[in-house]
Design a protein around this motif. Structure first.
Motif, mmCIF file in Angstrom:
data_model
loop_
_atom_site.group_PDB
_atom_site.id
_atom_site.type_symbol
_atom_site.label_atom_id
_atom_site.label_comp_id
_atom_site.label_asym_id
_atom_site.label_seq_id
_atom_site.Cartn_x
_atom_site.Cartn_y
_atom_site.Cartn_z
ATOM 1 N N ALA A 81 27.088 5.093 140.280
ATOM 2 C CA ALA A 81 27.215 4.256 141.476
ATOM 3 C C ALA A 81 27.133 2.764 141.174
ATOM 4 O O ALA A 81 27.825 1.958 141.817
ATOM 5 N N ASP A 82 26.302 2.365 140.219
ATOM 6 C CA ASP A 82 26.160 0.949 139.886
ATOM 7 C C ASP A 82 27.262 0.447 138.956
ATOM 8 O O ASP A 82 27.321 -0.756 138.672
ATOM 9 N N ARG A 83 28.102 1.337 138.501
ATOM 10 C CA ARG A 83 29.101 0.967 137.497
ATOM 11 C C ARG A 83 30.522 1.005 138.026
ATOM 12 O O ARG A 83 31.462 0.799 137.259
ATOM 13 N N VAL A 84 30.703 1.294 139.290
ATOM 14 C CA VAL A 84 32.041 1.313 139.889
ATOM 15 C C VAL A 84 32.017 0.468 141.160
ATOM 16 O O VAL A 84 30.996 0.334 141.830
ATOM 17 N N ALA A 85 33.186 -0.093 141.493
ATOM 18 C CA ALA A 85 33.285 -0.907 142.705
ATOM 19 C C ALA A 85 33.531 -0.049 143.936
ATOM 20 O O ALA A 85 33.204 -0.459 145.052
ATOM 21 N N ALA A 86 34.101 1.124 143.751
ATOM 22 C CA ALA A 86 34.364 2.014 144.873
ATOM 23 C C ALA A 86 33.061 2.622 145.386
ATOM 24 O O ALA A 86 32.028 2.585 144.715
ATOM 25 N N SER A 87 33.138 3.182 146.578
ATOM 26 C CA SER A 87 31.987 3.855 147.166
ATOM 27 C C SER A 87 31.960 5.310 146.723
ATOM 28 O O SER A 87 32.955 6.033 146.871
ATOM 29 N N VAL A 88 30.831 5.733 146.153
ATOM 30 C CA VAL A 88 30.646 7.126 145.750
ATOM 31 C C VAL A 88 29.292 7.593 146.288
ATOM 32 O O VAL A 88 28.428 6.779 146.599
ATOM 33 N N PRO A 89 29.087 8.899 146.433
ATOM 34 C CA PRO A 89 27.790 9.369 146.924
ATOM 35 C C PRO A 89 26.660 8.958 145.987
ATOM 36 O O PRO A 89 26.802 8.957 144.765
ATOM 37 N N ARG A 90 25.534 8.605 146.601
ATOM 38 C CA ARG A 90 24.322 8.336 145.833
ATOM 39 C C ARG A 90 23.169 8.999 146.571
ATOM 40 O O ARG A 90 22.788 8.570 147.658
ATOM 41 N N TYR A 91 22.641 10.037 145.989
ATOM 42 C CA TYR A 91 21.676 10.874 146.680
ATOM 43 C C TYR A 91 20.350 10.154 146.890
ATOM 44 O O TYR A 91 19.767 9.599 145.960
ATOM 45 N N THR A 92 19.906 10.176 148.141
ATOM 46 C CA THR A 92 18.641 9.551 148.514
ATOM 47 C C THR A 92 17.630 10.581 149.014
ATOM 48 O O THR A 92 16.448 10.280 149.120
ATOM 49 N N HIS A 93 18.101 11.785 149.346
ATOM 50 C CA HIS A 93 17.257 12.825 149.927
ATOM 51 C C HIS A 93 17.363 14.071 149.054
ATOM 52 O O HIS A 93 18.327 14.840 149.155
ATOM 53 N N VAL A 94 16.385 14.219 148.158
ATOM 54 C CA VAL A 94 16.414 15.311 147.175
ATOM 55 C C VAL A 94 15.072 16.051 147.233
ATOM 56 O O VAL A 94 14.138 15.712 146.490
ATOM 57 N N PRO A 95 14.939 17.049 148.080
ATOM 58 C CA PRO A 95 13.665 17.786 148.171
ATOM 59 C C PRO A 95 13.464 18.682 146.954
ATOM 60 O O PRO A 95 14.432 19.247 146.421
ATOM 61 N N ASP A 96 12.247 18.816 146.500
ATOM 62 C CA ASP A 96 11.940 19.636 145.333
ATOM 63 C C ASP A 96 12.247 21.103 145.615
ATOM 64 O O ASP A 96 11.730 21.695 146.568
ATOM 65 N N GLY A 97 13.091 21.677 144.768
ATOM 66 C CA GLY A 97 13.332 23.109 144.806
ATOM 67 C C GLY A 97 13.965 23.647 146.065
ATOM 68 O O GLY A 97 13.966 24.861 146.294
ATOM 69 N N ALA A 98 14.547 22.786 146.897
ATOM 70 C CA ALA A 98 15.078 23.256 148.177
ATOM 71 C C ALA A 98 16.528 23.717 148.101
ATOM 72 O O ALA A 98 17.036 24.310 149.043
ATOM 73 N N GLY A 99 17.213 23.417 147.000
ATOM 74 C CA GLY A 99 18.585 23.896 146.851
ATOM 75 C C GLY A 99 19.603 23.124 147.660
ATOM 76 O O GLY A 99 20.700 23.627 147.922
ATOM 77 N N PHE A 100 19.291 21.902 148.058
ATOM 78 C CA PHE A 100 20.262 21.047 148.736
ATOM 79 C C PHE A 100 19.838 19.599 148.516
ATOM 80 O O PHE A 100 18.743 19.323 148.022
ATOM 81 N N ALA A 101 20.719 18.678 148.890
ATOM 82 C CA ALA A 101 20.404 17.258 148.753
ATOM 83 C C ALA A 101 21.307 16.473 149.692
ATOM 84 O O ALA A 101 22.359 16.958 150.123
ATOM 85 N N GLY A 102 20.880 15.232 150.001
ATOM 86 C CA GLY A 102 21.634 14.426 150.942
ATOM 87 C C GLY A 102 21.824 13.001 150.474
ATOM 88 O O GLY A 102 21.064 12.492 149.646
ATOM 89 N N TYR A 103 22.845 12.356 151.035
ATOM 90 C CA TYR A 103 23.151 10.968 150.683
ATOM 91 C C TYR A 103 23.720 10.242 151.904
ATOM 92 O O TYR A 103 24.235 10.883 152.836
ATOM 93 N N PRO A 104 23.646 8.909 151.926
ATOM 94 C CA PRO A 104 24.258 8.150 153.015
ATOM 95 C C PRO A 104 25.767 8.365 153.042
ATOM 96 O O PRO A 104 26.427 8.435 151.997
ATOM 97 N N LEU A 105 26.302 8.461 154.238
ATOM 98 C CA LEU A 105 27.725 8.732 154.438
ATOM 99 C C LEU A 105 28.600 7.731 153.682
ATOM 100 O O LEU A 105 28.376 6.521 153.744
ATOM 101 N N VAL A 106 29.587 8.253 152.955
ATOM 102 C CA VAL A 106 30.639 7.417 152.377
ATOM 103 C C VAL A 106 31.640 7.154 153.493
ATOM 104 O O VAL A 106 32.296 8.073 153.978
ATOM 105 N N ARG A 107 31.767 5.913 153.900
ATOM 106 C CA ARG A 107 32.494 5.592 155.119
ATOM 107 C C ARG A 107 34.002 5.476 154.879
ATOM 108 O O ARG A 107 34.453 5.197 153.770
#
Length: 313
Positions: A81-107
């Protein structure tokens, strides 16, 4: 954004609430059109667990491979994410062992061929320039150090074996003799490329219209490209990431390539077209085996790119 339906009380919503109890949202839409994930998009988010993000995307892997890949995908995208100018997902919500993860919407709006055709020549050039720069940035990354050293090699050999089996066992009842020759020829061409010494770089590996977005909102300047879904990332031939750009037409492929500073050789676009043909055949086999595409869509995709002759601008 992709077609969605209201489903605020489904199992995914329950899992999110359990992991992030102070997170609230005004609406939630469940998307299950992908092959290996269910997505819950939460809009109008609030509460401390929102971390200030108004819209969050939570991805739930639906097969073992995607689930096993999730930690590497999270780490790689944090690196990218810090190395490209385009918008890509960057996960901010990663619960331990929950088997899913979330990121702010790529608009943005999905960059369909219809949307691209409606852009001005200047904006089309901007899209091509940003996409060429993005692919070059991905392809020149050092894959020998963490976290990119966790990225697997291409899945293409396994996919080719799968497709060959479907071609021989299921397609003779649906395809004409000419179509069978085309299908077998595609498999043979891909096999020949696999036996050739080719560059090996970090690939998104599914640069398709369903994963590309174009943001023209205030604050996006002349527009900003977005690329989502890095689940299939791997190490392979850089021409793979140009393959499905042919859905936009050969002129656009040439424009993107003009802004690409990665390694190019005289066979680059011919290889990209071979991989596009393979993707078209994979759509057919995917329909027959997984039921993930309608027959009409899969058939139209194959017919569009079955010719061995690469289209020219």
């Amino acid at each position: 954004m992709p077609p969605a339906r209201d489903d605020p009380a489904g199992p995914e919503a329950g899992a999110i609430r359990a992991a992030f109890p102070t997170l609230t949202w005004e609406s939630a839409h469940r998307i299950d059109e992908g092959w290996d994930h269910v997505v819950l998009m939460c809009h109008g988010c609030g509460g401390a667990d929102a971390l200030g993000h108004p819209d969050l995307v939570f991805r739930f892997p639906t097969d073992e491979q995607a689930l096993a890949q999730l930690p590497a995908e999270i780490a790689v995208l944090d690196h990218v994410a810090d190395r490209v100018a385009a918008s890509v997902p960057r996960y901010t919500h990663v619960p331990d062992g929950a088997g899913f993860a979330g990121y702010p919407l790529v608009r943005g709006d999905r960059l369909t061929p219809e949307l691209l055709r409606g852009l001005s020549p200047t904006e089309t050039t901007t899209v091509a320039a940003q996409l060429g720069a993005l692919l070059a940035a991905l392809h020149v990354m050092d894959t020998s150090t963490p976290p990119l050293d966790r990225v697997p090699h291409s899945y293409q050999p396994e996919n080719l074996d799968f497709v060959r089996g479907i071609v021989e066992n299921d397609l003779p009842a649906r395809f004409s003799d000419d179509e069978m020759r085309a299908a077998r020829g595609i498999c043979d061409e891909v096999a020949a490329l696999q036996s050739t010494l080719l560059p090996r770089v970090f690939l998104h590996n599914d640069v398709h219209t369903r994963h590309l977005y174009w943001d023209r909102s205030p604050g996006a300047g002349p527009g900003r490209l977005g690329l989502i879904d890095f689940t299939d990332m791997c190490l392979g031939d850089p021409a793979v990431d140009f393959a499905e750009l042919y859905e936009y037409g050969p002129r656009f492929v040439d424009r993107v390539l003009a802004h690409y500073v990665g390694r190019i050789d005289p066979t680059f676009l011919d290889r990209a077209w071979t991989y596009q043909r393979f993707a078209g055949l994979y759509a057919i086999t995917g329909h027959l085996y997984y039921g993930e595409e309608t027959w009409d869509h899969a058939r139209a995709t194959f017919d569009r790119c079955r010719s061995a002759r690469r289209p020219r601008a």
